[in-house]
Design a protein around this motif. Structure first.
Motif, mmCIF file in Angstrom:
data_model
loop_
_atom_site.group_PDB
_atom_site.id
_atom_site.type_symbol
_atom_site.label_atom_id
_atom_site.label_comp_id
_atom_site.label_asym_id
_atom_site.label_seq_id
_atom_site.Cartn_x
_atom_site.Cartn_y
_atom_site.Cartn_z
ATOM 1 N N THR A 86 -9.555 21.376 4.043
ATOM 2 C CA THR A 86 -9.363 20.140 4.809
ATOM 3 C C THR A 86 -10.212 19.012 4.238
ATOM 4 N N CYS A 87 -11.464 19.315 3.919
ATOM 5 C CA CYS A 87 -12.363 18.281 3.404
ATOM 6 C C CYS A 87 -11.904 17.813 2.024
ATOM 7 N N ARG A 88 -11.464 18.740 1.175
ATOM 8 C CA ARG A 88 -10.950 18.335 -0.138
ATOM 9 C C ARG A 88 -9.706 17.464 0.014
ATOM 10 N N GLU A 89 -8.838 17.825 0.970
ATOM 11 C CA GLU A 89 -7.638 17.039 1.225
ATOM 12 C C GLU A 89 -8.003 15.610 1.644
ATOM 13 N N GLY A 90 -8.954 15.488 2.563
ATOM 14 C CA GLY A 90 -9.367 14.171 3.028
ATOM 15 C C GLY A 90 -9.997 13.345 1.920
ATOM 16 N N ASN A 91 -10.846 13.980 1.112
ATOM 17 C CA ASN A 91 -11.478 13.272 0.001
ATOM 18 C C ASN A 91 -10.443 12.797 -1.010
ATOM 19 N N ALA A 92 -9.465 13.660 -1.318
ATOM 20 C CA ALA A 92 -8.425 13.282 -2.282
ATOM 21 C C ALA A 92 -7.601 12.112 -1.745
ATOM 22 N N HIS A 93 -7.261 12.162 -0.460
ATOM 23 C CA HIS A 93 -6.474 11.090 0.150
ATOM 24 C C HIS A 93 -7.220 9.762 0.076
ATOM 25 N N LEU A 94 -8.500 9.777 0.437
ATOM 26 C CA LEU A 94 -9.265 8.533 0.435
ATOM 27 C C LEU A 94 -9.445 8.000 -0.981
ATOM 28 N N ALA A 95 -9.614 8.886 -1.964
ATOM 29 C CA ALA A 95 -9.735 8.452 -3.355
ATOM 30 C C ALA A 95 -8.435 7.817 -3.843
ATOM 31 N N GLN A 96 -7.308 8.447 -3.510
ATOM 32 C CA GLN A 96 -6.006 7.899 -3.903
ATOM 33 C C GLN A 96 -5.766 6.544 -3.243
ATOM 34 N N LEU A 97 -6.141 6.468 -1.973
ATOM 35 C CA LEU A 97 -5.931 5.233 -1.233
ATOM 36 C C LEU A 97 -6.790 4.102 -1.802
ATOM 37 N N ARG A 98 -8.032 4.407 -2.146
ATOM 38 C CA ARG A 98 -8.905 3.389 -2.744
ATOM 39 C C ARG A 98 -8.325 2.873 -4.059
ATOM 40 N N GLU A 99 -7.772 3.781 -4.845
ATOM 41 C CA GLU A 99 -7.204 3.392 -6.141
ATOM 42 C C GLU A 99 -6.098 2.348 -5.972
ATOM 43 N N ILE A 100 -5.302 2.492 -4.905
ATOM 44 C CA ILE A 100 -4.210 1.546 -4.643
ATOM 45 C C ILE A 100 -4.734 0.304 -3.935
ATOM 46 N N ALA A 101 -5.678 0.490 -3.012
ATOM 47 C CA ALA A 101 -6.078 -0.589 -2.111
ATOM 48 C C ALA A 101 -7.055 -1.569 -2.741
ATOM 49 N N GLU A 102 -7.968 -1.091 -3.568
ATOM 50 C CA GLU A 102 -9.021 -1.983 -4.060
ATOM 51 C C GLU A 102 -8.480 -3.150 -4.889
ATOM 52 N N PRO A 103 -7.465 -2.943 -5.763
ATOM 53 C CA PRO A 103 -6.913 -4.109 -6.464
ATOM 54 C C PRO A 103 -6.267 -5.127 -5.523
ATOM 55 N N LEU A 104 -5.910 -4.693 -4.326
ATOM 56 C CA LEU A 104 -5.324 -5.596 -3.337
ATOM 57 C C LEU A 104 -6.393 -6.244 -2.461
ATOM 58 N N GLY A 105 -7.658 -5.892 -2.694
ATOM 59 C CA GLY A 105 -8.741 -6.438 -1.877
ATOM 60 C C GLY A 105 -8.804 -5.829 -0.491
ATOM 61 N N ILE A 106 -8.353 -4.566 -0.356
ATOM 62 C CA ILE A 106 -8.284 -3.891 0.946
ATOM 63 C C ILE A 106 -9.244 -2.712 0.955
ATOM 64 N N ARG A 107 -9.949 -2.562 2.052
ATOM 65 C CA ARG A 107 -10.715 -1.348 2.324
ATOM 66 C C ARG A 107 -10.350 -0.857 3.726
ATOM 67 N N PHE A 108 -10.999 0.233 4.160
ATOM 68 C CA PHE A 108 -10.636 0.878 5.430
ATOM 69 C C PHE A 108 -11.883 1.133 6.252
ATOM 70 N N LEU A 114 0.832 -1.212 0.000
ATOM 71 C CA LEU A 114 0.000 0.000 0.000
ATOM 72 C C LEU A 114 0.862 1.255 0.000
ATOM 73 N N LEU A 115 1.844 1.299 0.891
ATOM 74 C CA LEU A 115 2.713 2.470 0.989
ATOM 75 C C LEU A 115 3.507 2.678 -0.292
ATOM 76 N N GLU A 116 4.004 1.592 -0.864
ATOM 77 C CA GLU A 116 4.776 1.722 -2.105
ATOM 78 C C GLU A 116 3.893 2.230 -3.244
ATOM 79 N N GLY A 117 2.645 1.770 -3.275
ATOM 80 C CA GLY A 117 1.710 2.262 -4.277
ATOM 81 C C GLY A 117 1.382 3.726 -4.090
ATOM 82 N N MET A 118 1.185 4.141 -2.845
ATOM 83 C CA MET A 118 0.925 5.559 -2.565
ATOM 84 C C MET A 118 2.136 6.411 -2.910
ATOM 85 N N GLN A 119 3.324 5.888 -2.674
ATOM 86 C CA GLN A 119 4.531 6.631 -3.020
ATOM 87 C C GLN A 119 4.595 6.900 -4.525
ATOM 88 N N LYS A 120 4.278 5.907 -5.332
ATOM 89 C CA LYS A 120 4.288 6.095 -6.792
ATOM 90 C C LYS A 120 3.222 7.082 -7.229
#
Length: 457
Positions: free
Chosen positions: A113-135, A61-67
């Motif tokens: 702040t809200c835009r930042e949080g939404n962007a973070h969660l969208a980016q995280l979903r993009e990396i996490a969903e192919p791995l079968g991970i949610r939060f 997850l972290l490596e994907g977020m880094q890219k």
């Protein structure tokens, strides 16, 4: 949790430690809002916890977020354990049980702040969903036992894991099985810091009640609305909780320093290694107690900054103030928590009103409220009324402060819109925790599993 610091400037005396905090004073036009939020990663298939090192684990997850982000890796013994924006405008870090934390950039408005949080969660979903991970957006881990919870490979956490059972009943639960939403706010002067510290310490139990969102442990109801709030009553009372000396009318930076000096340390970093220092206080460290234990055995300003980050009062003073009372929660709460506190503390009229409301509240009053809230939530009785009634008054003050700020988005809406989720709690008379418990006993059929669907990011 912030990245550990390595500032090698030697400390000459206590005045420097006080000056370090005083350097946080900023003119009003430079005040910012820094929001942090944590969430539990889980595998969609089976709702199990996510370990660090597997092919579909936290490291991936972290490596994907880094890219995706281009942020710099934070390494510990060669392992990536976080990311930091190259200019210091935000970071992603891991809590001990794999809780994924965004430490947001210092921003000017809750809209940002809200835009930042939404962007973070969208980016995280993009990396996490192919791995079968949610939060999961809860304040406490609802299903996995402590033994089932993964451990992240961070050196400071190894030290804390050994130490916590010596100083409290719930320290390991705090580390591995809780999540929070937190906001970091500025002050203009020592007097401004004092007012904000005192008001926010007094109102922190109300925040815990409004955001109560951790009613399950080990797959079943735990008898509480905020298990996380209960955990903080016996984690490490030398470094956590409600600070009585902060209620003094002449409380200042030096008083906080004096307290911090006598709290046992966790670690120091020398030559890239973490050294266990839990057997001495910072004052003993300054008096030379580590001279024969570690290379360069006298304290540095980096050691002091790290020590301040390992203190856990309900409101933490660094070169800003950290509001630490709220459970983690669904995405709307990520915007509601900073809105609540910015409204109360960043407008002069609102701060005056909040200070007047709480002026005669004593340390004993607030401690009793704090102890009752984990079980009773907004039904807690305080001075002849419930916290639901108090919340109406405090939310009105916060709303006034946000209106006075008049920070609007492109559609002309001000920041008061972000209080709506808290208004709903007061209008219903039930917390998020109570709503979950009602669901558990009715449509969830006494099963914990639906929480992973209904409270997932």
């Amino acid at each position: 949790m912030a990245r550990d610091t390595t500032d090698f400037q030697p400390i000459e005396g206590m005045d420097e430690l006080v000056a370090y905090l005083a350097q946080g004073c900023k003119p009003r036009e430079k005040w910012r809002i820094g929001t942090e939020h944590e969430k539990f990663p889980f595998y969609v298939d089976g709702n199990g916890p996510v370990p660090y090192g597997s092919e579909r684990g936290i490291r991936t997850l972290l490596e994907g977020m880094q890219k995706t982000l281009g942020w710099d890796p934070i390494l510990d013994a060669g392992r990536v354990i976080g990311l930091v924006e190259p200019t210091g405008q935000g970071a992603i870090s891991l809590e001990p049980g794999g809780q994924f934390e965004l430490s947001g950039a210092p921003l000017q408005t809750i809209h940002q702040t809200c835009r930042e949080g939404n962007a973070h969660l969208a980016q995280l979903r993009e990396i996490a969903e192919p791995l079968g991970i949610r939060f999961l957006g809860l304040g406490g881990s609802p299903k996995w036992t402590l033994a089932e919870t993964p451990k992240m490979p961070k050196s400071r956490y190894e030290i804390m894991t050994r130490y916590m059972p010596k100083v409290g009943a719930y320290g390991l639960d705090m580390m591995y099985r809780t999540c929070t939403i937190q906001v970091n706010l500025d002050f203009e002067s020592e007097a401004d810091m004092r007012r904000k510290m005192q008001v926010s310490l007094k109102l922190q139990p109300l925040s815990t009640a409004l955001f109560a969102n951790s009613p399950f442990t080990d797959g079943r109801p735990n008898g509480l609305q905020s298990w996380r709030g209960e955990i903080w009553t016996d984690t490490d009372n030398q470094r956590a909780g409600l600070l009585d000396f902060c209620f003094s009318p002449d409380f200042g930076f030096a008083d906080y320093v004096d307290w911090a000096l006598d709290v046992p340390m966790y670690f120091v970093i020398r030559d890239g290694r973490y050294h266990d220092m839990t057997h001495m206080t910072f004052r003993q460290f300054m008096d030379g107690a580590a001279r024969n234990e570690i290379t360069d055995g006298m304290p540095t300003m980096g050691d002091w900054a790290n020590h301040l980050s390992t203190l856990f009062p309900d409101v933490r003073l660094k070169r800003f103030l950290e509001m630490r009372g709220a459970d983690g929660g669904p995405w709307r709460r990520i915007c509601a928590l900073p809105a609540f506190w910015v409204g109360l503390l960043y407008d002069s009229q609102a701060l005056d009103a909040a200070e007047a409301l709480t002026a005669d509240w004593t340390y004993e009053d607030v401690r009793a409220m704090r102890e009752a809230v984990p079980a009773q939530g907004i039904g807690t009785t305080f001075r002849g009324a419930t916290l639901r009634e108090l919340a109406r008054e405090v939310l009105d003050i916060s709303r006034m402060g946000l209106k006075n700020r008049n920070r609007t988005n492109r559609d002309g809406f001000d920041e008061t819109t972000f209080l709506s989720t808290l208004d709903e709690v007061v209008a219903r008379g039930t917390t998020s925790a109570q709503e979950m418990l009602n669901a558990y006993h009715t449509r969830w059929g006494d099963s914990i599993e639906p929480v992973f669907l209904e409270y997932a990011y």
